[in-house]
Design an enzyme around this catalytic site. Sequence first.
Site, PDB file in Angstrom:
ATOM      1  N   ASP A  14       0.820  -1.223   0.000  1.00 22.87           N
ATOM      2  CA  ASP A  14       0.000   0.000   0.000  1.00 22.87           C
ATOM      3  C   ASP A  14       0.849   1.265   0.000  1.00 22.87           C
ATOM      4  OD1 ASP A  14      -2.228  -1.723   0.288  1.00 22.87           O
ATOM      5  OD2 ASP A  14      -1.897  -1.770   2.443  1.00 22.87           O
ATOM      6  N   GLU A  15       2.021   1.199  -0.632  1.00 23.66           N
ATOM      7  CA  GLU A  15       2.901   2.380  -0.657  1.00 23.66           C
ATOM      8  C   GLU A  15       2.488   3.371  -1.738  1.00 23.66           C
ATOM      9  OE1 GLU A  15       4.115  -0.720  -1.148  1.00 23.66           O
ATOM     10  OE2 GLU A  15       5.423  -1.238   0.517  1.00 23.66           O
ATOM     11  N   LYS A  17       2.211   2.128  -5.195  1.00 26.21           N
ATOM     12  CA  LYS A  17       2.870   1.628  -6.421  1.00 26.21           C
ATOM     13  C   LYS A  17       1.989   1.834  -7.650  1.00 26.21           C
ATOM     14  CE  LYS A  17       3.211  -2.437  -4.540  1.00 26.21           C
ATOM     15  NZ  LYS A  17       2.844  -2.133  -3.153  1.00 26.21           N
ATOM     16  N   LYS A  19      -0.021   4.151  -8.543  1.00 21.21           N
ATOM     17  CA  LYS A  19       0.077   5.478  -9.158  1.00 21.21           C
ATOM     18  C   LYS A  19       1.377   5.602  -9.958  1.00 21.21           C
ATOM     19  CE  LYS A  19       0.899  10.276  -8.234  1.00 21.21           C
ATOM     20  NZ  LYS A  19       0.623  11.486  -7.520  1.00 21.21           N
ATOM     21  N   GLY A  41      -4.233  -4.604  -4.317  1.00 20.95           N
ATOM     22  CA  GLY A  41      -5.248  -3.661  -4.746  1.00 20.95           C
ATOM     23  C   GLY A  41      -4.537  -2.392  -5.149  1.00 20.95           C
ATOM     24  N   HIS A  42      -4.389  -2.183  -6.440  1.00 20.54           N
ATOM     25  CA  HIS A  42      -3.680  -0.997  -6.906  1.00 20.54           C
ATOM     26  C   HIS A  42      -4.680   0.068  -7.335  1.00 20.54           C
ATOM     27  CE1 HIS A  42       0.302  -3.323  -7.726  1.00 20.54           C
ATOM     28  NE2 HIS A  42       0.059  -3.108  -6.454  1.00 20.54           N
ATOM     29  N   THR A  43      -4.662   1.173  -6.602  1.00 13.30           N
ATOM     30  CA  THR A  43      -5.622   2.237  -6.887  1.00 13.30           C
ATOM     31  C   THR A  43      -4.994   3.245  -7.835  1.00 13.30           C
ATOM     32  OG1 THR A  43      -6.410   1.940  -4.637  1.00 13.30           O
ATOM     33  CG2 THR A  43      -7.156   3.917  -5.777  1.00 13.30           C
ATOM     34  N   GLN A 225       2.251  -5.951  -3.152  1.00 17.76           N
ATOM     35  CA  GLN A 225       2.598  -5.990  -1.716  1.00 17.76           C
ATOM     36  C   GLN A 225       3.893  -5.216  -1.462  1.00 17.76           C
ATOM     37  OE1 GLN A 225       1.656  -9.419  -3.086  1.00 17.76           O
ATOM     38  NE2 GLN A 225      -0.375  -8.649  -2.684  1.00 17.76           N
ATOM     39  N   THR A 240       3.003 -12.465   3.273  1.00 18.50           N
ATOM     40  CA  THR A 240       2.226 -13.107   2.227  1.00 18.50           C
ATOM     41  C   THR A 240       3.055 -14.301   1.740  1.00 18.50           C
ATOM     42  OG1 THR A 240       0.895 -12.748   0.252  1.00 18.50           O
ATOM     43  CG2 THR A 240       3.051 -11.633   0.298  1.00 18.50           C
ATOM     44  N   GLY A 303     -11.044  -3.187   2.618  1.00 23.23           N
ATOM     45  CA  GLY A 303     -11.688  -2.079   3.331  1.00 23.23           C
ATOM     46  C   GLY A 303     -11.236  -1.962   4.781  1.00 23.23           C
ATOM     47  N   ARG A 306      -6.091   0.527   8.127  1.00 21.91           N
ATOM     48  CA  ARG A 306      -4.668   0.187   8.210  1.00 21.91           C
ATOM     49  C   ARG A 306      -4.075   0.725   9.511  1.00 21.91           C
ATOM     50  NH1 ARG A 306      -4.020   2.305   2.166  1.00 21.91           N
ATOM     51  NH2 ARG A 306      -4.864   0.495   1.096  1.00 21.91           N
ATOM     52  N   ASP A 334       2.028  14.642   1.213  1.00 17.50           N
ATOM     53  CA  ASP A 334       1.041  15.655   1.604  1.00 17.50           C
ATOM     54  C   ASP A 334       0.316  15.288   2.904  1.00 17.50           C
ATOM     55  OD1 ASP A 334       0.145  13.592  -0.281  1.00 17.50           O
ATOM     56  OD2 ASP A 334      -1.864  14.410   0.090  1.00 17.50           O
ATOM     57  N   VAL A 415       2.503  14.148  -3.987  1.00 18.65           N
ATOM     58  CA  VAL A 415       1.825  15.059  -3.049  1.00 18.65           C
ATOM     59  C   VAL A 415       0.298  14.975  -3.154  1.00 18.65           C
ATOM     60  CG1 VAL A 415       3.763  16.664  -2.804  1.00 18.65           C
ATOM     61  CG2 VAL A 415       2.163  16.971  -4.712  1.00 18.65           C
TER      62      VAL A 415
HETATM   63  P1  IMP Z   1      -2.437 -12.825   2.099  1.00 18.52           P
HETATM   64  O1  IMP Z   1      -1.494 -12.285   1.091  1.00 18.52           O
HETATM   65  O2  IMP Z   1      -3.872 -12.601   1.761  1.00 18.52           O
HETATM   66  O3  IMP Z   1      -2.125 -14.243   2.457  1.00 18.52           O
HETATM   67  O4  IMP Z   1      -2.200 -11.996   3.464  1.00 18.52           O
HETATM   68  C1  IMP Z   1      -0.994 -12.071   4.197  1.00 18.52           C
HETATM   69  C2  IMP Z   1      -0.653 -10.724   4.813  1.00 18.52           C
HETATM   70  O5  IMP Z   1      -0.283  -9.824   3.774  1.00 18.52           O
HETATM   71  C3  IMP Z   1      -1.806 -10.064   5.557  1.00 18.52           C
HETATM   72  O6  IMP Z   1      -1.278  -9.324   6.638  1.00 18.52           O
HETATM   73  C4  IMP Z   1      -2.378  -9.108   4.528  1.00 18.52           C
HETATM   74  O7  IMP Z   1      -3.054  -8.022   5.118  1.00 18.52           O
HETATM   75  C5  IMP Z   1      -1.112  -8.667   3.822  1.00 18.52           C
HETATM   76  N1  IMP Z   1      -1.332  -8.234   2.434  1.00 18.52           N
HETATM   77  C6  IMP Z   1      -1.543  -9.022   1.354  1.00 18.52           C
HETATM   78  N2  IMP Z   1      -1.684  -8.276   0.246  1.00 18.52           N
HETATM   79  C7  IMP Z   1      -1.518  -7.007   0.626  1.00 18.52           C
HETATM   80  C8  IMP Z   1      -1.510  -5.758  -0.095  1.00 18.52           C
HETATM   81  O8  IMP Z   1      -1.668  -5.696  -1.315  1.00 18.52           O
HETATM   82  N3  IMP Z   1      -1.325  -4.642   0.663  1.00 18.52           N
HETATM   83  C9  IMP Z   1      -1.103  -4.685   2.004  1.00 18.52           C
HETATM   84  N4  IMP Z   1      -1.093  -5.815   2.697  1.00 18.52           N
HETATM   85  C10 IMP Z   1      -1.295  -6.975   2.024  1.00 18.52           C
END
Ligand code: IMP
Length: 426
Positions: A14-15, A17, A19, A41-43, A225, A240, A303, A306, A334, A415
């Site tokens: 969720d850094e 990436k 964008k 989940g890439h927004t 990730q 993961t 959802g 964090r 920002d 920003v």
């Molecule tokens: P899994 O990848 O669903 O097995 O989850 C393992 C861990 O990685 C959990 O703590 C998830 O919240 C985290 N995680 C997996 N994918 C993401 C991601 O895209 N962003 C942030 N955390 C992730």
Amino acid sequence: MGKNLLVTGLQWGDEGKGKIIDVLSRQYDAVVRFQGGANAGHTVHVGEEKFVLHLVPSGILHPEKQCIIANGVVVDPECLTEEIEALKARGCDVDGRLWISDRCHVVMPYHKMMDGLQEAELGDRQIQTTRRGIGPCYADKAARTGIRFGELVDPEIFRPRLRQALDVKNRILTRIHGADPIDFDDVWDSYHSYAERLKPFVRDTVDMLHGLEREGKSLLLEGAQGAMLDINFGTYPYVTSSNVCSGGATVGAGLPPSSIDDVLGIVKAYCTRVGGGPFPTEQDNEVGAYLREKGNEYGSTTGRARRCGWLDAVALNYTVRVNGVSSLSLMLMDVLSGLPEIRICTGYRTGARTLEGFPSDAGALERVEPVYESFKGWEADIADVKRFDQLPEAAMDYVAAIESLTGTQVKMVSVGPKRSQLILRD
Ligand code: IMP
């Protein structure tokens, strides 16, 4: 930056990436995903529209770019079909430029069930996965019992493979977990229809990528990730199940290490983590709440709220080295505006002892006491700043501190969520 660029997250995902990949995509011929699955989940914000992509590479939003889901990705056909339909409904054509490796492992319904059941058994040591079946699918891959896309799209092969897999998995589900068995016909009907739908996208992507290389085309490798979630280098077992770090790109795409010319590390200006596990700089207080609300720190896949905290330069130094990062992109800068003081963790201490390196044991990491360096905050809203030297003095100092603590240049500062809200240096 070199011809082929790898973009990778250096924290817990969720850094931002999505964008950066979206912005850089226009300079590359093809965008390649090489690990993870629909847990990502890439927004991406395009004008007033917001796209959340889980499996399709973010480059898809640029017409004419080839987008490849390479062999290292585990693919949920239901999720991918929905994503393709949603993109088409919004006018984004994927035909002839989205490709899935025939070596990709298929996420099956029992993987998703097992994900939930295994978590439940961990009690208060839950990983808090995304429940997308990622771990169980990679486990089957390593155990050599997985089903690959090449098999899924051939009914003659898929039917007996499904029967055989369900025979074993249903025994595990019912006898070990006390769950209901999965019905063969239900899975066959849905997965056969996904297979028919996805068949035109399936091909040998190793051959394709090497062909693009021969033609001198440039590749953008899109990490999902972050390094602290890497199966080898992350905060195991709170990770993961894929090789998130840069080495994973060669295995996950079938490219030799020599074909990766540059590694761009993506770093949030603070830290977040979603799910269980150690997080030394976590601020479970008003600072954390401020970052969460201002940074809209809620998972794009699940959802979930964090966990938020200060930037951790000890962890960052470690992930910069493991990835061989050549430059950094600093995201969500920002969000820090308005904080009177900003901190960076520059060391870990246990009692009177300062730790060397990054501990491999999650329990040890849980017990460390972060040592902070304090920086002056800034009041000004920086969302419209276009040039680095127009940032408040304190913000420039903060960037300089990150560069000096990591020995790596910050080449971009984001920003805001829009494509235009990106300060390029040089
Ligand atoms: P899994 O990848 O669903 O097995 O989850 C393992 C861990 O990685 C959990 O703590 C998830 O919240 C985290 N995680 C997996 N994918 C993401 C991601 O895209 N962003 C942030 N955390 C992730």
